[in-house]
Design a protein around this motif. Structure first.
Motif, PDB file in Angstrom:
ATOM      1  N   ASP A 109       0.829  -1.207   0.000  1.00  0.00           N
ATOM      2  CA  ASP A 109       0.000   0.000   0.000  1.00  0.00           C
ATOM      3  C   ASP A 109       0.858   1.250   0.000  1.00  0.00           C
ATOM      4  O   ASP A 109       0.597   2.203  -0.746  1.00  0.00           O
ATOM      5  CB  ASP A 109      -0.924  -0.029   1.224  1.00  0.00           C
ATOM      6  N   ALA A 112       2.550   1.523  -3.424  1.00  0.00           N
ATOM      7  CA  ALA A 112       1.590   1.944  -4.450  1.00  0.00           C
ATOM      8  C   ALA A 112       1.257   3.429  -4.298  1.00  0.00           C
ATOM      9  O   ALA A 112       1.134   4.154  -5.292  1.00  0.00           O
ATOM     10  CB  ALA A 112       0.322   1.101  -4.349  1.00  0.00           C
ATOM     11  N   LYS A 113       1.121   3.894  -3.066  1.00  0.00           N
ATOM     12  CA  LYS A 113       0.835   5.309  -2.824  1.00  0.00           C
ATOM     13  C   LYS A 113       1.968   6.184  -3.350  1.00  0.00           C
ATOM     14  O   LYS A 113       1.726   7.213  -3.997  1.00  0.00           O
ATOM     15  CB  LYS A 113       0.628   5.550  -1.332  1.00  0.00           C
ATOM     16  N   VAL A 117      -0.409   4.714  -7.767  1.00  0.00           N
ATOM     17  CA  VAL A 117      -1.193   3.663  -8.427  1.00  0.00           C
ATOM     18  C   VAL A 117      -1.951   2.864  -7.374  1.00  0.00           C
ATOM     19  O   VAL A 117      -1.759   3.036  -6.173  1.00  0.00           O
ATOM     20  CB  VAL A 117      -0.286   2.720  -9.247  1.00  0.00           C
ATOM     21  N   THR A 118      -2.810   1.974  -7.853  1.00  0.00           N
ATOM     22  CA  THR A 118      -3.460   0.984  -7.008  1.00  0.00           C
ATOM     23  C   THR A 118      -2.942  -0.389  -7.411  1.00  0.00           C
ATOM     24  O   THR A 118      -2.874  -0.710  -8.600  1.00  0.00           O
ATOM     25  CB  THR A 118      -4.987   1.039  -7.167  1.00  0.00           C
ATOM     26  N   HIS A 119      -2.575  -1.183  -6.423  1.00  0.00           N
ATOM     27  CA  HIS A 119      -1.999  -2.509  -6.701  1.00  0.00           C
ATOM     28  C   HIS A 119      -2.966  -3.597  -6.274  1.00  0.00           C
ATOM     29  O   HIS A 119      -3.481  -3.589  -5.155  1.00  0.00           O
ATOM     30  CB  HIS A 119      -0.665  -2.670  -5.962  1.00  0.00           C
ATOM     31  N   ASP A 120      -3.214  -4.560  -7.172  1.00  0.00           N
ATOM     32  CA  ASP A 120      -4.126  -5.655  -6.890  1.00  0.00           C
ATOM     33  C   ASP A 120      -3.422  -6.783  -6.136  1.00  0.00           C
ATOM     34  O   ASP A 120      -2.260  -7.109  -6.427  1.00  0.00           O
ATOM     35  CB  ASP A 120      -4.707  -6.219  -8.187  1.00  0.00           C
ATOM     36  N   CYS A 147      -8.827  -4.843   2.973  1.00  0.00           N
ATOM     37  CA  CYS A 147      -9.834  -4.042   2.274  1.00  0.00           C
ATOM     38  C   CYS A 147      -9.856  -2.596   2.763  1.00  0.00           C
ATOM     39  O   CYS A 147     -10.289  -1.688   2.042  1.00  0.00           O
ATOM     40  CB  CYS A 147     -11.223  -4.660   2.455  1.00  0.00           C
ATOM     41  N   ARG A 150      -6.065   1.890   1.165  1.00  0.00           N
ATOM     42  CA  ARG A 150      -6.535   2.727   0.056  1.00  0.00           C
ATOM     43  C   ARG A 150      -5.857   2.440  -1.274  1.00  0.00           C
ATOM     44  O   ARG A 150      -6.452   2.645  -2.331  1.00  0.00           O
ATOM     45  CB  ARG A 150      -6.333   4.204   0.410  1.00  0.00           C
ATOM     46  N   ASN A 151      -4.605   2.018  -1.243  1.00  0.00           N
ATOM     47  CA  ASN A 151      -3.859   1.854  -2.489  1.00  0.00           C
ATOM     48  C   ASN A 151      -3.608   0.396  -2.860  1.00  0.00           C
ATOM     49  O   ASN A 151      -2.887   0.100  -3.803  1.00  0.00           O
ATOM     50  CB  ASN A 151      -2.525   2.604  -2.405  1.00  0.00           C
ATOM     51  N   VAL A 152      -4.202  -0.499  -2.096  1.00  0.00           N
ATOM     52  CA  VAL A 152      -4.182  -1.928  -2.406  1.00  0.00           C
ATOM     53  C   VAL A 152      -5.618  -2.382  -2.577  1.00  0.00           C
ATOM     54  O   VAL A 152      -6.491  -2.023  -1.788  1.00  0.00           O
ATOM     55  CB  VAL A 152      -3.482  -2.721  -1.282  1.00  0.00           C
ATOM     56  N   ARG A 153      -5.862  -3.184  -3.609  1.00  0.00           N
ATOM     57  CA  ARG A 153      -7.220  -3.656  -3.881  1.00  0.00           C
ATOM     58  C   ARG A 153      -7.253  -5.174  -3.798  1.00  0.00           C
ATOM     59  O   ARG A 153      -6.561  -5.860  -4.551  1.00  0.00           O
ATOM     60  CB  ARG A 153      -7.660  -3.184  -5.265  1.00  0.00           C
TER      61      ARG A 153
END
Length: 356
Positions: A109, A112-113, A117-120, A147, A150-153
């Motif tokens: 997270d 990614a921040k 980006v957002t990382h899956d 969950c 914010r930056n990990v999905r």
């Protein structure tokens, strides 16, 4: 051609990928091609893609970097949790990471921040093999914490069976993921689209029509390469089995005693080999060692060749019963299994040749 060498029949890999994808599609399952056995070798990965593979996966970021450079438009999955110092690179290189802890999710997270980006991620659940994965009774709580980032999905759930303890994939074990998914989706109001409960060892369930209908992804590597189900000790008849051949040169050929003489201790690997005294035998020494291969899955192409022992850089053969009159400088070829493939592509001493 140089020795020792591994010869790769790329058309066999493409064929196996095509056949496995055809089987998987009947059950609505996506096949992700795992490249870790050959360390992201571009030629073999391309053969997988030519067979219809749409996504690739590896456990090493160096291999993923190679794949990303060669195939920039192909999605790539990191199938081992990144360590703290790997998370920046994992976010930059991989489209999705398999993880099993909140701490790893927090590191991803942050990475990614920083990259905007957002990382899956896919949460791995331990279904009994005791490799990676959170226990099922803790999976909902761990998923809930992921969950909240914010930056990990969180996009799905996964599992791995067979790699450590040899636990066979089974429908009852896999169904555990359905319950975890239902609770997480209800609690966190997320859609977990990826259900990836296994690798090559789970192909058997597809063959038998026993794969639970909610499963939509498998991560498959070894079966594409060897055409065998090693966990069950079976050769899969509708696949090809000799895509890889290992060739080495004879450095010495002499008639020698079949049993050692002198006081005996353990060998260089702490083993106490047992030798049968068969009198004088024709013996060859090969330019191949445990650094390069695994002696347990070498099958000589020449009838009568028998592997006697292997050190780090030499292999001893009994050549007495061969029709071929082997001499120094001659080459001996072997069909090889998964472990030897891994070592061949790890060893810097094995040359690679590709056959289309």
């Amino acid at each position: 051609m140089k020795c020792p060498r591994i010869e790769v029949r790329l058309s066999d890999i493409t064929f196996n990928a095509e056949q496995i994808i055809r089987l998987a599609q009947r059950s609505g399952v996506e096949v992700v091609g795992v490249t870790k056995a050959f360390h992201g070798d571009v030629n073999i990965a391309r053969a997988m893609l030519e067979g219809g593979i749409k996504k690739l996966a590896d456990s090493r970021l160096a291999s993923i970097a190679t794949l990303r450079k060669a195939f920039p438009s192909v999605p790539v999955m990191l199938i081992r949790s990144p360590g703290y110092h790997e998370c920046e690179e994992a976010v930059r290189l991989a489209d999705v990471s398999l993880i099993s802890s909140v701490k790893t999710a927090e590191w991803l997270d942050q990475a990614a921040k920083s990259q905007g980006v957002t990382h899956d991620v896919v949460l791995m659940v331990d279904l009994g093999d005791l490799r990676e994965g959170v226990l099922p009774e803790h999976a909902v709580d761990v998923g809930r914490q992921i969950c909240a980032l914010r930056n990990v999905r969180l996009v799905g759930l996964g599992a791995e069976l067979g790699c450590i303890a040899g636990v066979l994939p089974s429908p009852p074990a896999i169904h555990t993921l359905r319950q975890v998914r239902a609770e997480l989706q209800s609690m966190c109001e997320v859609e977990l689209d990826v259900m990836s409960p296994g690798s090559s060892s789970a192909l058997f369930l597809l063959e038998q029509g026993e794969m639970p209908d909610f499963v939509n992804q498998l991560r498959i590597g070894s079966v594409i390469l060897t055409g065998t189900d090693d966990m069950r000790g079976r050769i899969i008849p509708w696949l090809r089995h000799h895509a890889f051949m290992l060739v080495a040169e004879l450095l010495e050929v002499y008639t020698k005693h079949s049993a050692p003489f002198g006081p005996l201790g353990t060998n260089a690997f702490g083993e106490m080999p047992v030798y049968e005294d068969l009198g004088m035998r024709k013996r060859g020494i090969l330019s191949l060692g445990r650094v390069d291969c695994h002696d347990g899955d070498l099958t000589p192409l020449d009838e009568g060749v028998r592997l006697l022992g292997i050190s780090s850089d030499h292999a001893a053969l009994d050549l007495t019963d061969c029709r071929r009159d082997f001499q120094v400088g001659d080459e001996v070829a072997f069909h090889i299994g998964y472990t030897s493939i891994v070592r061949c592509f790890t060893s810097p001493f094995v040359h690679r040749y590709y056959i289309r």
